[in-house]
Design an enzyme around this catalytic site. Structure first.
Site, short mmCIF file in Angstrom:
data_model
loop_
_atom_site.label_atom_id
_atom_site.label_comp_id
_atom_site.label_asym_id
_atom_site.label_seq_id
_atom_site.Cartn_x
_atom_site.Cartn_y
_atom_site.Cartn_z
N LYS A 550 112.58 -13.71 -27.81
CA LYS A 550 111.96 -14.94 -27.28
C LYS A 550 110.45 -15.00 -27.44
O LYS A 550 109.76 -15.70 -26.71
CB LYS A 550 112.30 -15.16 -25.78
N THR A 551 109.93 -14.26 -28.40
CA THR A 551 108.47 -14.29 -28.58
C THR A 551 108.06 -15.05 -29.83
O THR A 551 106.88 -15.08 -30.19
CB THR A 551 107.93 -12.84 -28.68
N GLY A 552 109.05 -15.58 -30.56
CA GLY A 552 108.72 -16.33 -31.79
C GLY A 552 109.15 -15.54 -33.03
O GLY A 552 108.65 -15.80 -34.14
N THR A 553 110.08 -14.62 -32.87
CA THR A 553 110.48 -13.77 -34.01
C THR A 553 111.17 -14.59 -35.12
O THR A 553 110.98 -14.30 -36.29
CB THR A 553 111.42 -12.64 -33.55
N THR A 554 111.92 -15.62 -34.74
CA THR A 554 112.61 -16.41 -35.77
C THR A 554 111.59 -17.24 -36.56
O THR A 554 111.73 -17.40 -37.78
CB THR A 554 113.65 -17.36 -35.12
N SER A 647 111.68 -18.16 -20.89
CA SER A 647 112.35 -18.57 -22.13
C SER A 647 113.73 -17.93 -22.22
O SER A 647 114.71 -18.55 -22.64
CB SER A 647 111.48 -18.18 -23.32
N GLY A 768 112.45 -23.32 -29.62
CA GLY A 768 111.54 -24.40 -29.21
C GLY A 768 112.29 -25.42 -28.40
O GLY A 768 112.28 -26.61 -28.72
N LYS A 770 113.44 -27.77 -25.20
CA LYS A 770 112.69 -28.62 -24.24
C LYS A 770 113.18 -28.27 -22.85
O LYS A 770 114.40 -28.32 -22.59
CB LYS A 770 112.97 -30.09 -24.51
N TYR A 771 112.30 -27.89 -21.98
CA TYR A 771 112.68 -27.64 -20.58
C TYR A 771 111.46 -27.85 -19.68
O TYR A 771 110.32 -27.85 -20.15
CB TYR A 771 113.29 -26.25 -20.37
N1 LIG Z 1 107.40 -22.87 -35.08
C1 LIG Z 1 108.24 -22.63 -34.08
N2 LIG Z 1 109.34 -23.37 -33.91
C2 LIG Z 1 110.17 -23.15 -32.86
N3 LIG Z 1 109.97 -22.19 -31.95
C3 LIG Z 1 108.88 -21.43 -32.07
C4 LIG Z 1 107.98 -21.62 -33.14
N4 LIG Z 1 106.99 -20.72 -33.01
C5 LIG Z 1 107.26 -20.02 -31.91
N5 LIG Z 1 108.39 -20.43 -31.34
C6 LIG Z 1 108.93 -19.86 -30.11
O1 LIG Z 1 109.99 -18.99 -30.46
C7 LIG Z 1 110.76 -18.87 -29.29
C8 LIG Z 1 112.06 -18.22 -29.64
O2 LIG Z 1 111.75 -16.90 -29.93
P1 LIG Z 1 112.64 -16.01 -30.83
O3 LIG Z 1 112.84 -16.64 -32.14
O4 LIG Z 1 112.00 -14.67 -30.87
O5 LIG Z 1 113.98 -15.98 -30.01
S1 LIG Z 1 115.22 -14.99 -30.21
O6 LIG Z 1 114.94 -13.80 -29.47
O7 LIG Z 1 115.37 -14.74 -31.63
O8 LIG Z 1 116.35 -15.74 -29.64
C9 LIG Z 1 110.86 -20.26 -28.77
O9 LIG Z 1 111.08 -20.17 -27.38
P2 LIG Z 1 111.55 -21.42 -26.52
O10 LIG Z 1 110.39 -22.36 -26.59
O11 LIG Z 1 111.78 -20.90 -25.15
O12 LIG Z 1 112.79 -21.97 -27.15
C10 LIG Z 1 109.53 -20.87 -29.16
O13 LIG Z 1 108.65 -21.00 -28.08
#
Ligand SMILES: Nc1ncnc2c1ncn2[C@@H]1O[C@H](COP(=O)(O)OS(=O)(=O)O)[C@@H](OP(=O)(O)O)[C@H]1O
Length: 817
Positions: A550-554, A647, A768, A770-771
């Protein structure tokens, strides 16, 4: 053949019972205090303790490490490589140590080095005198010492007149010699009194300060001292560091029927083999001793007429031995596929049936160790299919040398045991041509490496070859003397048991070895030679994004993939973009499984990478990754841990996690009932955010040039600049201008990649979300919960020279405001 004659008058086993520490708990670890000067002794000591697989912590500069952890003692024994270090501990440290030793009933093992060069001296605290630099004679071990266990007491070992022994003496009732020797005062430097008896190893019962101690001189290469040190370790640790007295020994004779003429066994050699076995059993030297014969049927009756007769006689005598499959034509299994391996095994199996061999069908050894480690899946599968095999052995895991580090592991249900060499290879068959000559062989047997192999390994599988039993019969000479010598000077009970029992004993004693620790075949020349030519380490990643979740790894994964020089793993049906190899579930699948997740890199400069966000918190992942990929780069992404927790809660809600649906975020993070689902969810929300405790583990294995910490909040706000940092870290030749590749999408509220057609392809709906913003109560709770952790992270980044994420700077400023 020379048969070792035991001169020890004590033949009965006399085993003292060690006191145990009952309810007081200590870790099975040795703490060694040392300084730079004592390096050689330290090296030897660590080698000896490592050979029996006890853990060691070394403290230089008299620094006291943490002695207690959660009301458990951190060490079962404390060692000083030099008396001087003990005597000159500062007052506070000495008091702490004394308190620890008394509370946890831990003793001290103290070495007095000859170089300490103190003439007849009285120890500052106790009436123990010692004299350095002496010649000695008539070394003997004190039969009534309660310390002796492996060491058989009460004998004159030898007349050693070598110089430079440190000796002890005392009339105080607290002191009792463990071994004694006569002083031979011959040179001006000798400080003992000629003819008098001194202690070479002295026990202090602790009557003065309540702490038991054993004083050793620095003659640590002397084999009797090695035995007494092992006993002292068990005794002073009150059995916390105890080795069993049983030694399980299996002698495999590989290459049966296979040797260059005229080196094969003749009829008389086979008779000697049977005689040896009968004698060893009758004299109860090794209970049930039975040679274990690995045959390659293809070579039966090849050789000169005497050798053919030898082969026939071996089959006629078959019921004296146990037998195992060594493949029909003795080919290297890693060169064959599953069906060829099955064919090889089936012909050999038929040979065994025709000749009615008494087989161990559940045990086999691969010729040249090939296919066992590095693992060749086809071999494991063929073994299981043809033989129903569940035990094998190799010397190659994790490496051939140093031999003391060889381990076992279990793969695909087959228990792989470590195998020991006794320096008898296919080409060592004559005393004259033995490397280093007969003296070298004798030294190894009578107290040297071979002797210590049996002392330190609870299970020993020796590898020998058919030819070692022909010619000068070096193997029979070696084992007859080795086993008799061990019986003479130790209380060990040697026995031969079937391989499955060996495996049970081994993995019961070393359960930590069940799971293998995969190494990189390309970092070991020998391993490369026995690894399939179709496999290549080029399919292993150079970069791993380890999370946390949940830190933005994807987002980072997606952005990295935009670079033509960077290629990710293939997608998985179950875990999508994540491979999740370095987790308990998948790691057991082996490195072939892992490599199959990656493409063959199109060019030398391609960077293969994967991201699995759960690695960050996996306790074993840093070590496992470093062992397989010591040069890989690692990226962690950190965002405000409170935000990360929230998150994760949102993620759990959208995955219909019952606890998340039933309970508010505040209820989850404040849950106390540790057995409930909601507490489980609480841990998943909160614990990964304790960043420093995890980062410390990564930092143990990876240096700054390998470990990048990305600011996850900046990756959202300004991914262009964050990707610039990532590209610099990867030292990419052609850096991309991410401002052209990523554009902000107002609807999504995040930056998204621009496709070829110019459209934006944002991350899926699960990234990303919405909440609504976090409620204030939760915010306050989390601020408090993470306060120390935030400070620790700040210190960690300062200490290791990392730049700090903006969110962290803000948190620290808020705290200080
Ligand atoms: N460009 C872009 N687009 C969408 N989301 C983005 C982006 N950059 C960072 N993030 C943040 O990534 C959060 C999800 O983190 P992960 O990808 O590490 O989640 S996971 O652990 O793989 O499920 C996700 O968390 P949430 O906002 O809670 O959904 C996002 O805040």
């Amino acid at each position: 053949m020379n048969l070792y004659q035991c001169s020890n008058p004590i033949s009965d086993n006399f085993l003292p019972k060690y006191e145990s520490r009952k309810t007081i708990e200590v870790k099975k670890k040795v703490l060694i205090f040392t300084d730079k000067v004592t390096n050689l002794l330290l090296k030897r000591l660590v080698y000896l303790i490592g050979s029996v697989k006890f853990n060691v912590k070394i403290s230089h500069n008299k620094l006291l490490p943490l002695l207690e952890d959660h009301q458990k003692g951190s060490f079962a024994l404390i060692v000083f490589t030099k008396l001087d270090i003990y005597l000159h501990l500062d007052k506070h440290a000495k008091e702490r140590l004394k308190e620890y030793c008394l509370n946890y009933k831990v003793g001290l093992l103290i070495f007095v080095q000859n170089e300490e060069n103190i003439p007849i001296t009285k120890l500052s605290e106790y009436p123990l005198f010692f004299a350095t630099n002496n010649h000695i004679s008539n070394y003997r071990v004190n039969a009534s010492s309660p310390v002796l266990r492996i060491t058989k007491p009460g004998y004159h070992v030898f007349n050693n007149t070598s110089s430079k022994w440190t000796l002890f003496h005392s009339k105080d009732p607290s002191f009792e010699p463990i071994s004694v020797t006569n002083c031979e005062n011959r040179k001006a430097k000798d400080t003992c009194e000629d003819g008098l008896v001194y202690a070479a190893v002295m026990r202090d019962k602790g009557l003065h300060d309540g702490i038991e101690k054993i004083y050793f001189n620095d003659k640590i290469t002397f084999w009797v001292h090695k035995l007494i040190i092992l006993d002292a370790i068990s005794y002073l640790s009150r059995s916390s560091l105890l080795l069993p007295l049983e030694r399980y020994i299996l002698v495999d004779i590989d290459d049966i029927f296979l040797a260059n003429s005229p080196l094969k066994m003749k009829k008389q050699d086979v008779k000697e083999l049977v005689n040896f076995q009968n004698r060893i059993r009758k004299e109860n030297v090794v209970e049930n001793f039975t040679f274990n014969l690995g045959f390659s049927g293809k070579y039966y009756r090849q050789g000169n007429i005497n050798e053919m007769e030898g082969d026939e006689f071996l089959l006629a005598s078959r019921h004296n031995f146990t037998w195992f499959d060594h493949t029909w034509s003795h080919v290297q299994p890693h060169k064959l596929n599953f069906s060829s391996l099955v064919r090889e095994m089936l012909v050999n199996k038929k040979f065994a049936k025709i000749h009615d061999l008494p087989l161990y069908t559940n045990y086999s050894v691969a010729p040249h160790h090939s296919g066992v480690y590095p693992v060749h899946d086809d071999l494991y599968e063929a073994w299981r299919q043809v033989w129903g095999l569940d035990v094998t052995s190799t010397e190659e895991y994790p490496n051939l040398y140093p031999a003391k580090n060889r381990k076992g592991f279990i793969y695909k249900g087959i228990k792989v045991l470590p195998r020991q060499t006794c320096n008898l290879f296919t080409h060592t068959n004559f005393f004259d041509t033995f490397p280093g000559g007969r003296t070298k062989l004798d030294n190894s047997i009578f107290g040297g490496d071979l002797f210590m192999t049996v002392i330190t390994n609870i299970v020993t599988i020796f590898m020998t070859h058919l030819s070692n039993y022909g010619s000068d019969r070096l193997a029979l000479y070696t084992f007859t003397n080795l086993f008799n010598f061990i019986k003479c000077w130790t209380n060990l009970k040697m026995m031969t048991v079937e391989p499955s029992k060996l495996a049970d004993v081994y993995f019961n004693f070393y359960p930590n070895e069940i799971l293998p620790l995969w190494t990189n075949p390309c970092n070991n020349k020998r391993h490369l030679e026995i690894w399939s030519g179709q496999k290549t380490c080029k399919r292993l990643p150079h970069l791993i994004v380890v999370g946390p979740q949940k830190t933005g790894t994807t987002a980072l994964y997606t952005f990295l993939n935009l670079h033509p020089q960077i290629k990710s793993n293939f997608q998985s049906n179950k875990t999508f973009e994540e491979v999740q190899f370095f987790t308990d579930k998948n790691y057991v699948n082996g490195i072939d499984w892992y490599m199959n997740h990656f493409p063959f890199p199109p060019s030398e400069s391609t960077i293969l990478f994967e991201k699995s966000a759960n690695y960050f918190t996996e306790a074993k992942a840093p070590l496992q990754i470093h062992t397989l990929l010591p040069d890989t780069k690692i990226i962690c992404i950190l965002i405000n841990p409170s935000q990360r927790a929230y998150s994760w809660y949102q993620h759990a809600q959208s995955h219909k996690d019952e606890a998340a649906l039933k309970h508010s975020f505040y209820d989850v993070i404040t849950a106390t009932n540790s057995s409930s689902d909601v507490h489980n969810l609480r841990n998943k929300c909160l614990l990964p955010g304790l960043y420093t405790s995890h980062l410390n583990k990564w930092k143990t294995h990876f240096n700054n040039s390998q470990l990048l910490i990305v600011d996850g909040e900046n990756l959202v706000e300004d991914p262009i600049s964050e990707m610039e940092k990532v590209q610099n870290f990867l030292k990419l030749q052609d850096k991309l201008d991410y401002s052209k590749l990523l554009k902000y999408n107002t609807k999504k509220g995040f930056f998204c990649p621009v496709t070829n057609g110019g459209k934006l392809k944002c991350l899926g709906s699960g990234k990303g979300r919405k909440y609504s913003p976090m409620d204030d109560k939760s915010k306050d709770f989390l601020k408090h919960f993470y306060k120390n952790s935030i400070e620790d992270l700040n210190d960690f980044l300062t200490n290791h020279g990392y730049s700090k994420p903006g969110w962290l700077i803000k948190e620290i400023n808020d705290m200080n405001a």
